[in-house]
Design an enzyme around this catalytic site. Structure first.
Site, PDB file in Angstrom:
ATOM      1  N   SER A  33     -13.180 -42.945  15.195  1.00 39.30           N
ATOM      2  CA  SER A  33     -14.379 -43.477  14.108  1.00 39.30           C
ATOM      3  C   SER A  33     -14.868 -42.263  13.496  1.00 39.30           C
ATOM      4  CB  SER A  33     -15.344 -44.049  15.039  1.00 39.30           C
ATOM      5  OG  SER A  33     -16.408 -44.819  14.344  1.00 39.30           O
ATOM      6  N   ASN A  34     -16.109 -42.569  12.796  1.00 37.21           N
ATOM      7  CA  ASN A  34     -16.938 -41.381  12.264  1.00 37.21           C
ATOM      8  C   ASN A  34     -18.183 -41.422  12.561  1.00 37.21           C
ATOM      9  OD1 ASN A  34     -17.762 -43.119   9.913  1.00 37.21           O
ATOM     10  ND2 ASN A  34     -15.694 -43.547   9.667  1.00 37.21           N
ATOM     11  N   HIS A  35     -19.060 -40.457  11.555  1.00 40.89           N
ATOM     12  CA  HIS A  35     -20.651 -40.285  11.845  1.00 40.89           C
ATOM     13  C   HIS A  35     -21.102 -41.187  11.045  1.00 40.89           C
ATOM     14  CE1 HIS A  35     -20.209 -37.317  14.892  1.00 40.89           C
ATOM     15  NE2 HIS A  35     -19.467 -36.498  13.956  1.00 40.89           N
ATOM     16  N   SER A  36     -20.667 -42.287  10.517  1.00 37.60           N
ATOM     17  CA  SER A  36     -21.290 -43.191   9.381  1.00 37.60           C
ATOM     18  C   SER A  36     -22.495 -43.890  10.317  1.00 37.60           C
ATOM     19  CB  SER A  36     -20.732 -44.024   8.854  1.00 37.60           C
ATOM     20  OG  SER A  36     -21.560 -45.043   8.201  1.00 37.60           O
ATOM     21  N   ALA A 100     -17.986 -46.531   5.598  1.00 38.35           N
ATOM     22  CA  ALA A 100     -17.078 -45.494   5.823  1.00 38.35           C
ATOM     23  C   ALA A 100     -15.807 -45.796   6.547  1.00 38.35           C
ATOM     24  CB  ALA A 100     -17.878 -44.186   6.421  1.00 38.35           C
TER      25      ALA A 100
END
Ligand code: CTP
Ligand code: CA
Length: 226
Positions: A33-36, A100
């Site tokens: 995943s990502n930090h959004s 994102a």
């Protein structure tokens, strides 16, 4: 008078907004995943509801309460978000892609938890569909707005995405600057069209969202009644 008028400027419009990160499963217990945080997309949904729009929010996993007065559809992966967006976008007047989206997903998701046997491991990834580009390519096409979070050459990359994805507008932010963008309370944006650039100065994401909604609506009105 003006306050009442302002409150309803989006009456009759249906906005579909994507927000948050996506999660791409590796196995039943792990993901990429990502930090959004989802904050910007949720703020846009609230801002549009506040001025009278019907809003459908397609949200990846975010630790945020669903905004009041809009329909929130929760998804996990990019493929799920893509499926929902393609189903909902043909009926939308305006589509805002704030999510994102993970650019890649696992080529094969393990059905059982992967055991720690090998000393090295390689994950085989394949590209996810580009949701906002696919929405923009629909024959029943909503007014389409993208985002571009960049760490360098912001205008050049943002304008590249505007033309490549055939967007009406793109909201660019420079995430290399401290205190704005990903997982932050504040944001500053430059909104590009093919022939204009509009600055939204650094402020609380809800304030930025209010200004962005106004800019989107003005461009939408200008396009629908030239
Ligand atoms: N986007 C999308 N679907 C994807 C990837 C991105 O809808 N699979 C949308 C984002 O929601 C955003 C815009 O495309 O509105 C730009 O996303 P960004 O990640 O900046 O662009 P990419 O085309 O993925 O390029 P890169 O990550 O290489 O900069
Ligand atoms: Ca990307």
């Amino acid at each position: 008078c003006c306050q009442l008028y302002r409150e309803k400027i989006l009456a009759g419009q249906h906005w579909v907004i994507t927000a948050g990160p996506t999660r791409e499963a590796i196995d039943p217990v792990r993901y990429i995943s990502n930090h959004s945080s989802g904050k910007m997309g949720y703020a846009i949904a609230r801002a549009a509801v506040n001025v009278g729009a019907r809003v459908t929010l397609i949200s990846g996993p975010a630790n945020l309460a669903p905004p009041q007065g809009c329909q929130t559809i929760q998804v996990n992966s990019a493929l799920e978000m893509h499926q929902q967006a393609m189903a909902l976008a043909p009926e939308a007047d305006i589509f805002v892609a704030c999510a994102a989206v993970a650019d890649y997903r696992l080529a094969d998701v393990a059905t059982q938890k992967i055991k720690k046997t090998a000393d090295e491991m390689v994950l085989n990834l394949v590209k996810n569909p580009d949701i906002v580009a696919d929405v923009s390519a629909l024959t029943e096409r909503p007014f389409t707005v993208g985002f571009a979070a960049e760490t360098q050459d912001v205008e050049q990359y943002a304008r590249g995405k505007l033309s490549r994805k055939k967007l009406d507008l793109i909201a660019a932010n420079d995430v290399s600057r401290a205190g704005q963008g990903f997982n932050s309370e504040n944001n500053a944006l430059t909104v590009f069209s093919a022939d204009s650039a509009t600055e939204i100065p650094l402020a609380d994401k809800q304030q930025v969202a209010g200004q962005l909604v106004t800019i989107i609506n003005q461009a939408y009105q200008a396009k629908s009644s030239p």
